[in-house]
Design a protein around this motif. Structure first.
Motif, PDB file in Angstrom:
ATOM      1  N   PRO A 197       0.742  -1.257   0.018  1.00  0.00           N
ATOM      2  CA  PRO A 197       0.038  -0.055   0.113  1.00  0.00           C
ATOM      3  C   PRO A 197       1.017   1.272  -0.156  1.00  0.00           C
ATOM      4  CG  PRO A 197      -0.101  -1.143   1.907  1.00  0.00           C
ATOM      5  CD  PRO A 197       0.735  -1.972   1.257  1.00  0.00           C
ATOM      6  N   ASP A 198       0.352   2.419  -0.380  1.00  0.00           N
ATOM      7  CA  ASP A 198       1.071   3.544  -0.368  1.00  0.00           C
ATOM      8  C   ASP A 198       1.547   3.932   0.999  1.00  0.00           C
ATOM      9  OD1 ASP A 198       0.372   3.958  -3.038  1.00  0.00           O
ATOM     10  OD2 ASP A 198      -1.259   5.143  -2.674  1.00  0.00           O
ATOM     11  N   ASP A 199       2.903   4.334   1.099  1.00  0.00           N
ATOM     12  CA  ASP A 199       3.479   4.704   2.434  1.00  0.00           C
ATOM     13  C   ASP A 199       3.511   3.818   3.397  1.00  0.00           C
ATOM     14  OD1 ASP A 199       5.034   6.459   3.862  1.00  0.00           O
ATOM     15  OD2 ASP A 199       3.251   7.487   4.721  1.00  0.00           O
ATOM     16  N   PRO A 200       4.080   2.641   3.157  1.00  0.00           N
ATOM     17  CA  PRO A 200       4.085   1.330   4.174  1.00  0.00           C
ATOM     18  C   PRO A 200       4.830   1.766   5.306  1.00  0.00           C
ATOM     19  CG  PRO A 200       5.272   0.809   2.019  1.00  0.00           C
ATOM     20  CD  PRO A 200       4.681   2.135   1.880  1.00  0.00           C
ATOM     21  N   GLY A 201       4.220   1.447   6.356  1.00  0.00           N
ATOM     22  CA  GLY A 201       5.163   1.491   7.561  1.00  0.00           C
ATOM     23  C   GLY A 201       5.858   0.309   8.209  1.00  0.00           C
ATOM     24  N   PRO A 202       6.452   0.153   9.229  1.00  0.00           N
ATOM     25  CA  PRO A 202       6.935  -1.095   9.831  1.00  0.00           C
ATOM     26  C   PRO A 202       5.655  -1.949  10.134  1.00  0.00           C
ATOM     27  CG  PRO A 202       7.909   0.757  10.879  1.00  0.00           C
ATOM     28  CD  PRO A 202       6.710   1.304   9.874  1.00  0.00           C
ATOM     29  N   PRO A 203       4.716  -1.950  10.589  1.00  0.00           N
ATOM     30  CA  PRO A 203       3.604  -3.063  10.644  1.00  0.00           C
ATOM     31  C   PRO A 203       3.242  -3.668   9.207  1.00  0.00           C
ATOM     32  CG  PRO A 203       2.868  -1.001  11.820  1.00  0.00           C
ATOM     33  CD  PRO A 203       4.231  -0.573  10.950  1.00  0.00           C
ATOM     34  N   VAL A 204       3.215  -2.816   8.411  1.00  0.00           N
ATOM     35  CA  VAL A 204       2.897  -3.567   7.000  1.00  0.00           C
ATOM     36  C   VAL A 204       3.996  -4.532   6.417  1.00  0.00           C
ATOM     37  CG1 VAL A 204       2.592  -3.047   4.627  1.00  0.00           C
ATOM     38  CG2 VAL A 204       1.241  -1.636   6.205  1.00  0.00           C
ATOM     39  N   LEU A 205       5.147  -4.087   6.719  1.00  0.00           N
ATOM     40  CA  LEU A 205       6.476  -4.763   6.345  1.00  0.00           C
ATOM     41  C   LEU A 205       6.398  -6.114   7.184  1.00  0.00           C
ATOM     42  CD1 LEU A 205       9.057  -1.868   5.598  1.00  0.00           C
ATOM     43  CD2 LEU A 205       7.813  -3.165   4.131  1.00  0.00           C
ATOM     44  N   ARG A 206       6.341  -5.913   8.735  1.00  0.00           N
ATOM     45  CA  ARG A 206       6.164  -7.078   9.325  1.00  0.00           C
ATOM     46  C   ARG A 206       5.060  -8.053   9.242  1.00  0.00           C
ATOM     47  NH1 ARG A 206       7.522  -3.244  13.560  1.00  0.00           N
ATOM     48  NH2 ARG A 206       5.463  -3.001  14.050  1.00  0.00           N
ATOM     49  N   ALA A 207       3.965  -7.534   8.519  1.00  0.00           N
ATOM     50  CA  ALA A 207       2.868  -8.488   8.316  1.00  0.00           C
ATOM     51  C   ALA A 207       3.207  -9.155   6.771  1.00  0.00           C
ATOM     52  CB  ALA A 207       1.470  -7.640   7.959  1.00  0.00           C
ATOM     53  N   VAL A 208       3.767  -8.659   6.010  1.00  0.00           N
ATOM     54  CA  VAL A 208       4.325  -9.142   4.619  1.00  0.00           C
ATOM     55  C   VAL A 208       5.628 -10.361   5.194  1.00  0.00           C
ATOM     56  CG1 VAL A 208       5.663  -9.043   2.596  1.00  0.00           C
ATOM     57  CG2 VAL A 208       4.113  -7.303   3.348  1.00  0.00           C
ATOM     58  N   HIS A 209       6.341 -10.071   6.051  1.00  0.00           N
ATOM     59  CA  HIS A 209       7.326 -10.914   6.543  1.00  0.00           C
ATOM     60  C   HIS A 209       6.767 -12.156   7.028  1.00  0.00           C
ATOM     61  CE1 HIS A 209      10.652  -7.572   6.884  1.00  0.00           C
ATOM     62  NE2 HIS A 209      10.105  -7.736   5.290  1.00  0.00           N
ATOM     63  N   ARG A 210       5.526 -11.941   7.900  1.00  0.00           N
ATOM     64  CA  ARG A 210       4.946 -13.002   8.673  1.00  0.00           C
ATOM     65  C   ARG A 210       4.394 -14.017   7.409  1.00  0.00           C
ATOM     66  NH1 ARG A 210       3.483  -9.164  12.390  1.00  0.00           N
ATOM     67  NH2 ARG A 210       1.359  -8.881  11.382  1.00  0.00           N
TER      68      ARG A 210
END
Length: 595
Positions: free
Chosen positions: A418-431
């Motif tokens: 999504p636009d302007d992804p933050g750390p929670p978004v990146l952690r969700a992708v990693h999971r």
């Protein structure tokens, strides 16, 4: 009287599957003119000869005789089945074999088949039309002398003339039906061809075919699953009356479908109520590039299938084969174009503006941020062969199928963010990637995913690809870590370690952490975990104590022990950096779970 227009063939295999074939008898016994003439012949013969009963039998497939007309004295009307086997009729069999009048007293075994009190056949005369025996004229329970036999042959000639007239009428009617069927085929092909030229999709063509045939029609894939279907509105069907799984499990049905191909374009499947097949299905095969591309299933509902339906179904299947072939080649060309755009994007081989322009045509939205995910592939496996399966496995956990590109030793995925992804978004992708690793490893042979930093513009992608390749090389040289490896967490390590110097990095980590680990093994202490938590807490004593669940003074005491054992000053930045690098190297040297 019943007059079937088609029968099953005599061979066991085809009898189970069904083939549309005409009956053997060429005369239509439902023709009123024929029945009137035969009624006159039988009544006149009985009255003239004084026999108890006179009957006309016609030959049917399976060596049987069907009684189609009779005349009998009062109280002697025939009862029971109108069809009998030639094996139980020696007189009729002898007459047909010799082609002339046969007398009961001259046929061995004829009189022994008649029970006491029953009327008995006396003579039988074959009825020939154009040299072919179509049936017999039989006199029952009478005494026929030479003069009477002459009269019998005269009545037989009258019956033959009636059958010849009816046979000619039947042939004419069949020829007219054949012309009508050919016209139907031409009309259908014209309509389908027009629809194709107008750019109709496959679903539209199947709907048109159903309308033209007035029956349910289903298009099946090569796996026999319904792709699309249609049915007349009057049937009010909520689902496709497709081939039930139980019927597909019947060996004869499966064998018939497996034999379909260019040399055998269609087959008629007969009902098998025990397997859920309640109606006849005319199945025509679709062939594209020499391979089975699907099946066209015409279901017998509304009106019976007839001979004209077979060429119609086969020609319609040929038209649909061309459509499927066109779809396949279009999809193949689109996939190749997409691969070319991905290659230009990842290699940086085209100008950024050109890549942005062509990316829109292949469904790539480069205005959104992305992550590159490198999935290494074990030696001996093909990244190109497992690419689609890897993308499908990741799509199940990320809710979207990512574009995939095959490198010589890895599959690279573009995960849209999504636009302007933050750390929670990146952690969700990693999971999500971590959850998919087991499934991915079944295809790649390696349980690892190297994740780039966020790519926000076209020039970021070649750099991100180089970084994931470099980190993957370092992890492999250090023994292979079975996990999701984010590039951003190893940026400092990349400055001091590369694949050629992996052994130096391992010795460095041992020098930093090895003494602490040996001390913990000897004393039962927690110096290694304390140092790990201290670094993760930003070198803050209070935060470390909270993370470990101990008093702050306990943390201070342990830090003093760490300094004593290792000789490192925990107040110096270079000492903290060295410890952080040592932990990263140690984490990457863990043996890989799946190879």
């Amino acid at each position: 009287m019943p007059s079937p227009t088609m029968v099953e063939p005599s061979t066991s295999t085809d009898a189970e599957l069904g083939v549309l074939t005409p009956i053997r008898t060429s005369a239509d016994v439902t023709d009123p003119a024929l029945t009137d003439l035969l009624a006159l012949v039988t009544r006149a013969a009985r009255a003239e000869l004084g026999v108890a009963r006179c009957a006309v039998y016609l030959l049917r497939p399976g060596a049987t005789l069907q009684r189609v007309m009779w005349a009998a004295a009062p109280g002697l009307e025939p009862s029971g089945d109108d069809v009998r086997s030639l094996d139980r009729a020696p007189l009729a069999r002898e007459s047909i074999r010799t082609g002339r009048l046969a007398r009961a007293r001259e046929v061995p075994g004829e009189l022994t088949l008649v029970r006491p009190g029953r009327i008995r056949p006396a003579v039988a005369v074959p009825l020939l039309v154009d040299g072919e025996v179509l049936g017999i004229l039989e006199m029952e329970d009478g005494q026929c002398g030479a003069r009477d036999e002459h009269a019998v042959t005269g009545f037989a000639a009258l019956a033959e003339a009636a059958l010849a007239q009816a046979a000619q009428a039947t042939r004419t009617a069949r020829r007219e039906r054949g012309l009508a069927g050919a016209e139907q085929v031409r009309h259908l092909l014209g309509a389908l061809t027009g629809a194709v030229l107008d750019g109709a999709e496959i679903d539209d063509i199947v709907t048109l075919l159903g309308d033209l045939l007035g029956r349910p029609v289903a298009l099946l894939g090569p796996d026999l699953r319904v792709r699309t279907w249609t049915a007349p509105q009057g049937l009010r069907l909520d689902s496709a009356p497709s081939l039930p799984p139980a019927a597909l499990g019947v060996p004869a049905v499966r064998a018939a479908l497996d034999r379909l191909g260019p040399a055998r374009p269609s087959v008629l499947l007969t009902p098998r109520p025990a397997s859920g097949l309640s109606r006849r299905h005319l199945v025509a095969v679709l062939v594209a590039e020499g391979q089975v591309a699907g099946y066209l299933d015409v279901i017998e509902m509304g009106r019976p299938l007839d001979l004209a339906d077979t060429p119609v179904a086969e020609q319609a299947a040929a038209v649909l084969s061309l459509q499927v072939l066109g779809e396949t080649r279009t999809a193949r060309a689109a996939a190749q174009t997409r691969d070319d755009v991905l290659a230009d994007l990842l290699r940086g081989s085209r100008a950024a503006d050109d890549v942005r322009r062509v990316a829109q045509h292949v469904g790539l939205d480069l205005h959104s941020p992305h992550l590159l995910v490198r999935m290494p592939v074990a030696a001996g496996r093909s990244p190109a062969c497992c690419r689609d399966r890897v993308a499908a496995a990741v799509a199940r956990v990320l809710d979207a199928p990512p574009p995939a590109y095959a490198e010589p030793d890895a599959v690279v995925l573009l995960v849209r963010l999504p636009d302007d992804p933050g750390p929670p978004v990146l952690r969700a992708v990693h999971r999500g990637l971590r959850d998919a690793l087991a499934t991915v490893a079944a295809h790649t042979g390696v349980r690892r995913a190297v994740v780039s930093g966020v790519c926000r513009d076209v020039p970021d992608f070649p750099t991100a690809l180089a970084e994931t390749r470099e980190i993957d090389g370092i992890v492999t040289a250090l023994g292979g870590r079975a996990d999701v490896v984010p590039v951003t967490e190893l940026s400092t390590l990349r400055l001091v370690v590369n694949g050629d110097r992996a052994d130096v990095a391992v010795r460095f980590a041992e020098q930093c952490i090895g003494p602490l680990r040996r001390s913990d093994q000897t004393t039962g202490g927690d110096l290694v975990e304390t140092l790990r938590s201290y670094l993760a807490s930003g070198a803050q004593v209070r935060a470390t104590a909270k993370a470990l669940g101990v008093h702050e003074n306990t943390v201070r005491y342990r830090l003093g022990r760490i300094e004593h054992v290792t000789g490192m000053d925990m107040r110096r930045f270079d000492a903290l950096l060295a410890a952080q690098l040592a932990f990263q190297v140690e984490g990457l040297t863990a043996a890989e779970d799946t190879r």
